[in-house]
Design an enzyme around this catalytic site. Structure first.
Site, PDB file in Angstrom:
ATOM      1  CG  ASP A  50      -0.431  -5.039   1.222  1.00  0.00           C
ATOM      2  OD1 ASP A  50       0.764  -4.713   1.146  1.00  0.00           O
ATOM      3  OD2 ASP A  50      -1.325  -4.508   0.526  1.00  0.00           O
ATOM      4  CB  SER A  51       5.042  -7.347   1.721  1.00  0.00           C
ATOM      5  OG  SER A  51       5.208  -7.100   3.107  1.00  0.00           O
ATOM      6  CG  ASP A  89       0.253  -2.320   4.215  1.00  0.00           C
ATOM      7  OD1 ASP A  89       0.223  -1.079   4.122  1.00  0.00           O
ATOM      8  OD2 ASP A  89       1.164  -3.020   3.719  1.00  0.00           O
ATOM      9  CE  LYS A 118       2.652   0.627   4.161  1.00  0.00           C
ATOM     10  NZ  LYS A 118       2.180   0.182   2.836  1.00  0.00           N
ATOM     11  CD  GLU A 120      -0.214  -0.284  -1.719  1.00  0.00           C
ATOM     12  OE1 GLU A 120      -0.554  -0.290  -2.914  1.00  0.00           O
ATOM     13  OE2 GLU A 120       0.399  -1.219  -1.178  1.00  0.00           O
ATOM     14  CD  GLU A 186       7.299  -0.281  -2.474  1.00  0.00           C
ATOM     15  OE1 GLU A 186       6.386  -0.152  -1.643  1.00  0.00           O
ATOM     16  OE2 GLU A 186       7.622  -1.389  -2.966  1.00  0.00           O
TER      17      GLU A 186
HETATM   18  O1  KIV Z   1       3.551  -4.316   2.362  1.00  0.00           O
HETATM   19  C1  KIV Z   1       4.658  -3.878   2.707  1.00  0.00           C
HETATM   20  O2  KIV Z   1       5.513  -4.598   3.234  1.00  0.00           O
HETATM   21  C2  KIV Z   1       4.934  -2.480   2.473  1.00  0.00           C
HETATM   22  C3  KIV Z   1       6.340  -2.002   2.630  1.00  0.00           C
HETATM   23  C4  KIV Z   1       7.170  -2.556   1.544  1.00  0.00           C
HETATM   24  C5  KIV Z   1       6.450  -0.536   2.714  1.00  0.00           C
HETATM   25  O3  KIV Z   1       4.059  -1.744   2.131  1.00  0.00           O
END
Ligand code: KIV
Length: 269
Positions: A50-51, A89, A118, A120, A186
């Site tokens: 989600d970056s 994510d 994934k 968080e 992280e």
């Molecule tokens: O959103 C993302 O790119 C991430 C990575 C930095 C692990 O969660």
């Protein structure tokens, strides 16, 4: 959707890699072209992070990213990947509202091509992880600097320093018990990440967490030197690699031979 064959990286394969001391090479991707190049360069895990809210959409945080955004980009990436494991994510608000919501969101990401999702955090997320795991959805945990909690942290700050490290160790163990198949660490001190990596049965994938994690992940734009305010754990592999495929290859090699991250690219305390 892609066909997997014996050469593809699978979820159980990640644990085998940990057991055999083979480093896991992960990068983020958001579209088919870059995904195809990194797959060809031998990256093991492609994460639709989600970056993308920051590096693709131009937001200051990942909070504005929607489930629809993640589904769209997961579909784009999945059409470029043949070998790597595809992880997507779960964006902000897609899993905090209850297990049924989380299952629906995770299911849609899997239908778009993800093979693992994934999430968080720990605490209230543990039951959701167990719920997804019990329904055959592989989950990657993510602790330390979890960007969806940036406001609670007061900024993008290193986590787990000093006595706070104990909390992260407990979170890692609880996530492993709840059924995660991998765990992103992280922005945490390298010694803490090394200790967690030694003690949890699941592979750890570090970003700003030192060289002793079972694998490393970087945001693709950071690995290509496109971040003007790069944090210390970022290395520009494009200058070294000479081309985009060369950069991804140089990153994969540096992770596998243990030369990335160096001490200067890690948090020592
Ligand atoms: O959103 C993302 O790119 C991430 C990575 C930095 C692990 O969660």
């Amino acid at each position: 959707m892609r066909q997997t064959d014996h050469a593809s990286v699978t979820v159980p394969h990640l644990r085998t890699m940990k057991a055999q001391g083979q480093k896991i090479v992960a990068l983020t991707a958001y579209d088919v072209s870059f995904a195809r190049i990194m797959d060809r360069a031998g990256v093991d895990v492609v994460l639709i992070g989600d970056s993308l809210g920051m590096v693709v959409q131009g937001h200051k945080t990942t909070l504005p990213v929607t489930l629809a955004d993640m589904i769209y980009h997961t579909g784009c990436v999945s059409r470029g990947v043949g070998r790597a494991l595809i992880v997507a994510d779960m964006p902000f608000l897609s899993f905090q509202g209850g297990m049924e919501d989380a299952l629906r969101a995770a299911g849609q990401l899997m239908q778009a091509g993800a093979q693992m999702v994934k999430v968080e955090g720990a605490g209230p997320v543990l039951d959701t992880v167990a719920y997804l795991h019990a329904r055959g959805i592989p989950v990657c945990g993510h602790i330390g600097l979890t960007p969806q909690s940036v406001n609670a942290f007061g900024g993008f700050k290193v986590q787990g320093r000093g006595e706070r490290g104990g909390e992260l160790k407990v979170q890692a163990h609880k996530l492993a018990e709840a059924g995660v198949d991998a765990l992103v660490l992280e922005a945490v001190p390298a010694a803490l990440a090394a200790e967690i990596t030694r003690h949890v049965p699941v592979p750890t994938i570090g970003i700003g967490a030192g060289k002793d994690c079972d694998g490393q992940v970087l945001v693709m734009h950071d690995a290509l030197g496109l971040n003007e305010q790069a944090p210390r754990f970022v290395r520009d592999f494009l200058t070294r690699g000479g081309s985009i495929e060369g950069a991804f290859g140089a990153y994969a090699e540096a992770v596998r031979n243990g030369s990335f991250p160096a001490e200067a690219e890690s948090y020592l305390t």
